[in-house]
Design a protein around this motif. Structure first.
Motif, PDB file in Angstrom:
ATOM      1  N   ARG A 161     -11.440   7.337   8.444  1.00  0.00           N
ATOM      2  CA  ARG A 161     -10.557   8.491   8.607  1.00  0.00           C
ATOM      3  C   ARG A 161      -9.102   8.102   8.385  1.00  0.00           C
ATOM      4  NH1 ARG A 161     -12.856  11.914  13.838  1.00  0.00           N
ATOM      5  NH2 ARG A 161     -14.911  12.416  12.924  1.00  0.00           N
ATOM      6  N   GLY A 162      -8.759   6.898   8.801  1.00  0.00           N
ATOM      7  CA  GLY A 162      -7.403   6.413   8.597  1.00  0.00           C
ATOM      8  C   GLY A 162      -7.069   6.285   7.128  1.00  0.00           C
ATOM      9  N   ALA A 163      -8.029   5.843   6.314  1.00  0.00           N
ATOM     10  CA  ALA A 163      -7.799   5.720   4.871  1.00  0.00           C
ATOM     11  C   ALA A 163      -7.547   7.092   4.248  1.00  0.00           C
ATOM     12  CB  ALA A 163      -8.993   5.043   4.208  1.00  0.00           C
ATOM     13  N   GLY A 164      -8.302   8.095   4.668  1.00  0.00           N
ATOM     14  CA  GLY A 164      -8.086   9.440   4.156  1.00  0.00           C
ATOM     15  C   GLY A 164      -6.733   9.999   4.568  1.00  0.00           C
ATOM     16  N   ALA A 165      -6.351   9.741   5.819  1.00  0.00           N
ATOM     17  CA  ALA A 165      -5.048  10.200   6.297  1.00  0.00           C
ATOM     18  C   ALA A 165      -3.918   9.510   5.535  1.00  0.00           C
ATOM     19  CB  ALA A 165      -4.919   9.934   7.796  1.00  0.00           C
ATOM     20  N   PRO A 198      -0.359   0.853  12.191  1.00  0.00           N
ATOM     21  CA  PRO A 198      -0.717   0.769  13.618  1.00  0.00           C
ATOM     22  C   PRO A 198      -1.451   2.005  14.140  1.00  0.00           C
ATOM     23  CG  PRO A 198       1.561   0.085  13.276  1.00  0.00           C
ATOM     24  CD  PRO A 198       1.099   0.692  11.994  1.00  0.00           C
ATOM     25  N   LEU A 199      -1.353   3.127  13.426  1.00  0.00           N
ATOM     26  CA  LEU A 199      -1.967   4.372  13.893  1.00  0.00           C
ATOM     27  C   LEU A 199      -3.231   4.744  13.135  1.00  0.00           C
ATOM     28  CD1 LEU A 199       1.248   6.594  14.152  1.00  0.00           C
ATOM     29  CD2 LEU A 199       0.259   5.131  15.908  1.00  0.00           C
ATOM     30  N   LEU A 200      -3.442   4.161  11.958  1.00  0.00           N
ATOM     31  CA  LEU A 200      -4.552   4.567  11.096  1.00  0.00           C
ATOM     32  C   LEU A 200      -5.630   3.500  11.089  1.00  0.00           C
ATOM     33  CD1 LEU A 200      -2.508   5.987   8.074  1.00  0.00           C
ATOM     34  CD2 LEU A 200      -3.374   7.220  10.070  1.00  0.00           C
ATOM     35  N   ARG A 201      -6.801   3.846  11.583  1.00  0.00           N
ATOM     36  CA  ARG A 201      -7.908   2.893  11.650  1.00  0.00           C
ATOM     37  C   ARG A 201      -9.160   3.525  11.037  1.00  0.00           C
ATOM     38  NH1 ARG A 201      -5.049  -1.650  12.884  1.00  0.00           N
ATOM     39  NH2 ARG A 201      -3.752  -1.308  14.740  1.00  0.00           N
ATOM     40  N   GLY A 260       0.789  -1.229   0.000  1.00  0.00           N
ATOM     41  CA  GLY A 260       0.000   0.000   0.000  1.00  0.00           C
ATOM     42  C   GLY A 260       0.812   1.265   0.000  1.00  0.00           C
ATOM     43  N   GLY A 261       2.130   1.158  -0.182  1.00  0.00           N
ATOM     44  CA  GLY A 261       2.942   2.354  -0.321  1.00  0.00           C
ATOM     45  C   GLY A 261       3.474   2.893   0.987  1.00  0.00           C
ATOM     46  N   PHE A 262       3.900   4.158   0.959  1.00  0.00           N
ATOM     47  CA  PHE A 262       4.538   4.797   2.101  1.00  0.00           C
ATOM     48  C   PHE A 262       3.638   4.771   3.324  1.00  0.00           C
ATOM     49  CE2 PHE A 262       5.818   8.423   4.663  1.00  0.00           C
ATOM     50  CZ  PHE A 262       7.193   8.297   4.682  1.00  0.00           C
ATOM     51  N   SER A 263       2.360   5.022   3.136  1.00  0.00           N
ATOM     52  CA  SER A 263       1.438   5.124   4.270  1.00  0.00           C
ATOM     53  C   SER A 263       1.195   3.788   4.963  1.00  0.00           C
ATOM     54  CB  SER A 263       0.106   5.702   3.804  1.00  0.00           C
ATOM     55  OG  SER A 263      -0.466   4.893   2.794  1.00  0.00           O
TER      56      SER A 263
END
Length: 522
Positions: free
Chosen positions: A172-176, A166-169, A158-161
């Motif tokens: 909203r996490g997908a947008g971030a 562990p921090l993106l759920r 999924g790339g750099f992100s």
């Protein structure tokens, strides 16, 4: 994500072409605000990355392998070192190897030291190593480690992100995650543009001094156009056939040039300088690492230290991704020690030979290195003091060109990967597109305000990415704590006792199941 990234870059290019003066003025205003209000964040952030990386390397975390437990590195150690050094800061060393130490010698960074003295020479070498030693490579190591751990240890795509999983759920996490990838591409293209601008300027200086060619923005744009074509061809050929071959060639040619100047230059002075510079650097490191503009000197800090930290941070998406790609199978300890220590030692030798020779010539009066206001010609002015100046000057031009190509094609590959959700083998047309856009950004910024505009935009682009890197450190900690090797080796399996079932209405008991043993793992 690809569309958003392209639109952002296209808008900036349009502004630079139509109203270059406003772009230069706007970037200068933004830079003034950032250095006045956020300079401390760059200083403390860079030093924090050094501490964080060393703690990981020399704790029990260091035994974790970036890949399967039995996996071994794909590239030899020599090729690994050559590739990471060439991609990390090749052009910069060629451009600043002579200029920076002599500039600090004649305009000492700290007050109370007289210019052109032995004390100023010691401080000049300390600050040169500070800017090119442990700090920049710790910044690279943190990002490279996060990406390698995420991709090869955790198996994420999924790339750099993906490293921020562990921090993106949730939604909203997908947008971030998409925002992080766009920021990574944005920082990379402007960090790469600075290198292209520096490389084109120095090649122009060499061609002008050795062959009598013209100089100026038009010449530099022509050089960027030719070399952009070269690195696009190299990038679409892949790491094995392109970047790896060029990086190994770089290492050999740079070694030849270094050895030549060491032999024909002030050899004894250089030998005295190497241990002295190393000792002064380590002794002064704590003070330099936390120096801010609280007591003045903000202009010097913004022009040197803060610019450097922003430049390195803007390079981290592509250098970190590139380091991760070539470091699969190495342990965390080997990765961090190799990435931080080896280039620092090479920088020590490089600045001692080139910067030391320039300092010696300046102190003895044999050459006023700074007599030429054009930094692009100062390396060539120094080489003209020694035999075979024509040959060595051509070698410098060739080295800068190869560093230009190898660094830019690595950036093109990584940007194509970032905009393809982390694809290890991005489409060739996409790689070529990002290569062309990088060259275009360098050209537009050169027309808008020269190298100063390049530096200004780099610091601006790197500012939000500093926050991204701080969050990345938290994500690394969460990933490592959950790794199976971080649990006690002799931990017993978890026993779940199943209670005896009650008797059935007919008075018979159901068969009793054995206790379940659940192994503790990821």
């Amino acid at each position: 994500m690809l569309v958003v990234s392209l639109v952002v870059v296209a808008v900036l290019l349009l502004v630079g072409v139509t109203v270059p003066g406003r772009l230069a003025a706007g970037s200068g205003t933004a830079l003034t605000w950032i250095t006045a209000n956020l300079g401390w964040a760059f200083v403390l952030g860079a030093t924090g990355f050094v501490v964080f990386a060393l703690v990981l390397a020399f704790s029990r975390v260091g035994r974790i392998r970036l890949g399967a437990d039995d996996e071994r590195p794909e590239h030899s150690r020599a090729s690994w070192i050559a590739m990471m050094f060439s991609a990390g800061m090749g052009i910069g060393l060629m451009f600043y190897g002579v200029t920076e130490p002599v500039t600090h010698l004649m305009t000492p960074p700290e007050s109370g030291i007289a210019p052109g003295t032995d004390a100023a020479a010691g401080e000049a070498m300390s600050y040169a190593l500070f800017h090119w030693g442990l700090h920049p490579w710790a910044i690279y190591a943190v990002v490279g480690l996060a990406l390698a751990c995420s991709s090869y240890r955790k198996g994420r795509s999924g790339g750099f992100s993906a490293a921020f999983a562990p921090l993106l759920r949730g939604p909203r996490g997908a947008g971030a995650a998409r925002a992080i990838d766009v920021l990574a591409i944005f920082a990379t293209i402007f960090g790469s543009a600075v290198s292209l601008g520096l490389g084109a300027a120095q090649i122009n200086g060499g061609l002008s001094r050795v062959f009598g060619a013209g100089s100026g923005t038009a010449w530099q744009v022509g050089i960027i156009a030719v070399l952009t074509l070269c690195f696009v061809v190299s990038a679409i050929s892949g790491i094995e056939r392109g970047v790896k071959i060029l990086s190994n060639t770089n290492m050999v040619l740079a070694g030849v040039l270094l050895l030549f100047l060491f032999v024909v230059g002030p050899t004894v002075f250089i030998l005295d300088l190497i241990p002295n510079a190393a000792g002064n650097y380590l002794a002064s490191l704590p003070e330099m690492a936390v120096r801010t503009g609280a007591y003045g000197g903000t202009e010097w800090l913004s022009g040197w230290t803060i610019f450097y930290w922003a430049w390195w941070i803007s390079w981290t998406p592509f250098v970190g991704a590139f380091l991760a790609k070539i470091s699969r199978g190495r342990t965390i300890r080997e990765f961090i020690v190799g990435v931080m220590l080896i280039p620092t030692l090479v920088s020590l030798v490089w600045f001692s030979v080139f910067g030391g020779t320039a300092i010696h010539e300046q102190l003895t009066g044999a050459l006023d290195v700074l007599a030429s206001p054009d930094q692009n010609e100062q390396m060539f002015a120094l080489l003209a003091q020694f035999p075979w100046a024509g040959v060595t000057s051509v070698l410098v031009v060739l080295l800068v060109a190869i560093f230009f190509v190898s660094g830019a094609d690595a950036a093109s590959i990584v940007m194509a990967s970032l905009s393809s959700h982390g694809d290890d083998e991005p489409r060739r047309w996409l790689t070529a597109l990002w290569g062309v856009l990088t060259g275009a950004v360098a050209v537009v910024l050169l027309y808008a305000g020269g190298l100063q505009a390049l530096q200004n935009v780099t610091i601006i682009a790197a500012t939000p990415f500093l926050l991204v890197m701080l969050a990345l450190c938290v994500a690394i900690g969460k990933d490592i704590r959950s790794d199976r090797l971080m649990r006690p080796v002799d931990a017993p399996p978890l026993h779940l006792e199943v209670p005896e079932p009650p008797p059935s209405p007919q008075g018979h008991r159901a068969p009793r199941h054995e206790a379940l043993q659940v192994p503790v793992d990821d």
